[in-house]
Design an enzyme around this catalytic site. Structure first.
Site, PDB file in Angstrom:
ATOM      1  N   ASP A 136       0.830  -1.210   0.000  1.00 32.59           N
ATOM      2  CA  ASP A 136       0.000   0.000   0.000  1.00 32.59           C
ATOM      3  C   ASP A 136       0.866   1.262   0.000  1.00 32.59           C
ATOM      4  O   ASP A 136       1.818   1.375   0.777  1.00 32.59           O
ATOM      5  CB  ASP A 136      -0.893   0.027   1.238  1.00 32.59           C
ATOM      6  CG  ASP A 136      -1.826  -1.176   1.301  1.00 32.59           C
ATOM      7  OD1 ASP A 136      -1.639  -2.122   0.526  1.00 32.59           O
ATOM      8  OD2 ASP A 136      -2.732  -1.156   2.152  1.00 32.59           O
ATOM      9  N   HIS A 138      -1.017   4.552  -0.438  1.00 30.34           N
ATOM     10  CA  HIS A 138      -1.976   5.442   0.222  1.00 30.34           C
ATOM     11  C   HIS A 138      -1.565   6.912   0.185  1.00 30.34           C
ATOM     12  O   HIS A 138      -1.523   7.586   1.214  1.00 30.34           O
ATOM     13  CB  HIS A 138      -2.197   5.003   1.668  1.00 30.34           C
ATOM     14  CG  HIS A 138      -3.189   3.881   1.810  1.00 30.34           C
ATOM     15  ND1 HIS A 138      -4.454   3.920   1.245  1.00 30.34           N
ATOM     16  CD2 HIS A 138      -3.105   2.683   2.458  1.00 30.34           C
ATOM     17  CE1 HIS A 138      -5.102   2.802   1.535  1.00 30.34           C
ATOM     18  NE2 HIS A 138      -4.295   2.032   2.263  1.00 30.34           N
ATOM     19  N   ASP A 169      -4.137  -0.019  -3.548  1.00 29.78           N
ATOM     20  CA  ASP A 169      -4.285   1.025  -2.533  1.00 29.78           C
ATOM     21  C   ASP A 169      -3.304   2.160  -2.781  1.00 29.78           C
ATOM     22  O   ASP A 169      -2.489   2.518  -1.932  1.00 29.78           O
ATOM     23  CB  ASP A 169      -4.132   0.453  -1.123  1.00 29.78           C
ATOM     24  CG  ASP A 169      -5.418  -0.167  -0.611  1.00 29.78           C
ATOM     25  OD1 ASP A 169      -6.314  -0.440  -1.431  1.00 29.78           O
ATOM     26  OD2 ASP A 169      -5.535  -0.401   0.608  1.00 29.78           O
ATOM     27  N   ASN A 201      -8.598  -2.518  -2.540  1.00 28.77           N
ATOM     28  CA  ASN A 201      -9.980  -2.171  -2.180  1.00 28.77           C
ATOM     29  C   ASN A 201     -10.225  -0.661  -2.172  1.00 28.77           C
ATOM     30  O   ASN A 201     -11.371  -0.214  -2.238  1.00 28.77           O
ATOM     31  CB  ASN A 201     -10.384  -2.788  -0.837  1.00 28.77           C
ATOM     32  CG  ASN A 201      -9.411  -2.454   0.280  1.00 28.77           C
ATOM     33  OD1 ASN A 201      -8.541  -1.600   0.121  1.00 28.77           O
ATOM     34  ND2 ASN A 201      -9.559  -3.133   1.407  1.00 28.77           N
ATOM     35  N   HIS A 202      -9.161   0.143  -2.120  1.00 27.03           N
ATOM     36  CA  HIS A 202      -9.355   1.587  -2.197  1.00 27.03           C
ATOM     37  C   HIS A 202      -9.449   2.085  -3.632  1.00 27.03           C
ATOM     38  O   HIS A 202      -9.683   3.272  -3.849  1.00 27.03           O
ATOM     39  CB  HIS A 202      -8.233   2.315  -1.451  1.00 27.03           C
ATOM     40  CG  HIS A 202      -8.450   2.342   0.033  1.00 27.03           C
ATOM     41  ND1 HIS A 202      -8.940   3.442   0.703  1.00 27.03           N
ATOM     42  CD2 HIS A 202      -8.271   1.385   0.974  1.00 27.03           C
ATOM     43  CE1 HIS A 202      -9.047   3.166   1.993  1.00 27.03           C
ATOM     44  NE2 HIS A 202      -8.633   1.924   2.186  1.00 27.03           N
ATOM     45  N   HIS A 255      -3.947  -7.967  -3.486  1.00 24.33           N
ATOM     46  CA  HIS A 255      -4.050  -6.996  -2.404  1.00 24.33           C
ATOM     47  C   HIS A 255      -4.624  -7.629  -1.138  1.00 24.33           C
ATOM     48  O   HIS A 255      -4.147  -7.357  -0.034  1.00 24.33           O
ATOM     49  CB  HIS A 255      -4.932  -5.821  -2.816  1.00 24.33           C
ATOM     50  CG  HIS A 255      -5.118  -4.824  -1.712  1.00 24.33           C
ATOM     51  ND1 HIS A 255      -4.127  -3.941  -1.353  1.00 24.33           N
ATOM     52  CD2 HIS A 255      -6.163  -4.579  -0.866  1.00 24.33           C
ATOM     53  CE1 HIS A 255      -4.539  -3.203  -0.337  1.00 24.33           C
ATOM     54  NE2 HIS A 255      -5.769  -3.572  -0.028  1.00 24.33           N
TER      55      HIS A 255
END
Length: 304
Positions: A136, A138, A169, A201-202, A255
């Site tokens: 990730d 982010h 992500d 999932n983001h 992920h």
């Protein structure tokens, strides 16, 4: 419409990567309009974003002109993407965490270009070794630049030194989600076989609308209509991201986690793309959302 063949692999030491950035030459090009300067964003200095060159008229028959224009357009687009990647990953920009002043047209051009690559990829892609597997991000753009710096040498940037598998992500939480997706999308377009961009999932609309990406887009593009358009374009592009990657033929990367519905790799290949709502497919849901749990019934310990 004719198109150029994929660029040479960076692992083959593409000579163009060893040359300095082409911005001085571009600045002298009479067909290149002056760069658009965006205002300071939220107290952070905004770096000007060069505009895409205007193609000169060509001679010849209509069909020949169309082919030449398409080829010239793609060549100039690749040149522009290389320039933007170099600028955004330079020490002057990447170490300070400043917003890069991408224009609306910049973002649209990148999304449209990378979408053509992602559409052709299956839900399960493969990657050779050596490669770096990255989790990730982010919105932590300086982290991405530090990762690239780990692989660089005196002449070649780190993004051209090895293969990469990103596990999703890319957006939300951090303050520079836009830089991350823009740079990774451009690198994916330039080197489609060297960069694997998986979906997390983001990279789902309901999630990134609530956890920061939508707010960042609205903050950086003050025209509300254009901000919403870009947000929707990004999420439509996310639906084409692959869900898993098989590294070296036997290391399965995703992920989330391995679904109980997966018996063979063909089960992943059967997941439809694009998939707008991953909740409609159990395998897709698990690949993006399932987290490891000790003692979960139905899952034995691995035997590796």
């Amino acid at each position: 419409m004719a198109s150029l063949p994929p660029p040479p692999s960076p692992l083959d030491k593409d000579p163009s990567l060893l040359r300095p950035a082409a911005s001085p030459a571009l600045a002298k090009d009479p067909s290149m309009p002056p760069p658009a300067i965006s205002p300071t964003v939220n107290g952070s200095p905004a770096v000007p974003s060069p505009q895409l060159p205007i193609l000169p008229p060509s001679s010849g028959s209509s069909g020949e002109r169309d082919d030449e224009t398409a080829e010239d357009s793609e060549a100039l687009l690749r040149r522009q993407f290389r320039l933007l990647v170099r600028k955004c990953t330079s020490k002057k920009h990447s170490k300070r965490g400043h917003y890069y002043a991408f224009t609306y047209n910049d973002v649209v051009a990148v999304i449209k270009a990378v979408k053509k690559v992602l559409i052709k990829e299956p839900p399960l892609i493969e990657m050779k070794v050596p490669c770096a597997v990255i989790g990730d991000l982010h919105g932590q753009y300086t982290d991405l630049c530090r990762i690239f710096d780990m692989f660089r040498d005196d002449k070649t940037p780190g993004y051209a030194m090895t293969r990469y598998v990103f596990l999703g992500d890319y957006v939300d939480r951090g303050r520079q989600s836009l830089e991350i997706v823009m740079i990774l999308f451009m690198l994916k377009y330039l080197y489609p076989t060297q960069f694997a961009l998986l979906r997390g999932n983001h990279e789902c609309r309901a999630i990134n609308k609530a956890y920061g990406f939508f707010a960042e887009i609205k903050e950086r593009f003050l025209d509300p209509k254009k901000a919403v358009e870009l947000f929707e374009m990004f999420n439509e592009c996310f639906t084409h991201l692959p869900l898993a990657c098989l590294v070296a033929g036997n290391i399965l990367c995703m992920h989330g986690g391995i679904s109980s519905k997966i018996k063979t790799r063909d089960d992943i290949m059967k997941v439809p793309k694009p998939i707008k709502d991953v909740a409609t497919n159990q395998i897709a849901t698990d690949l993006l959302w399932a987290d490891p749990m000790e003692g979960l019934p139905g899952f034995p310990h691995d035997t590796f």
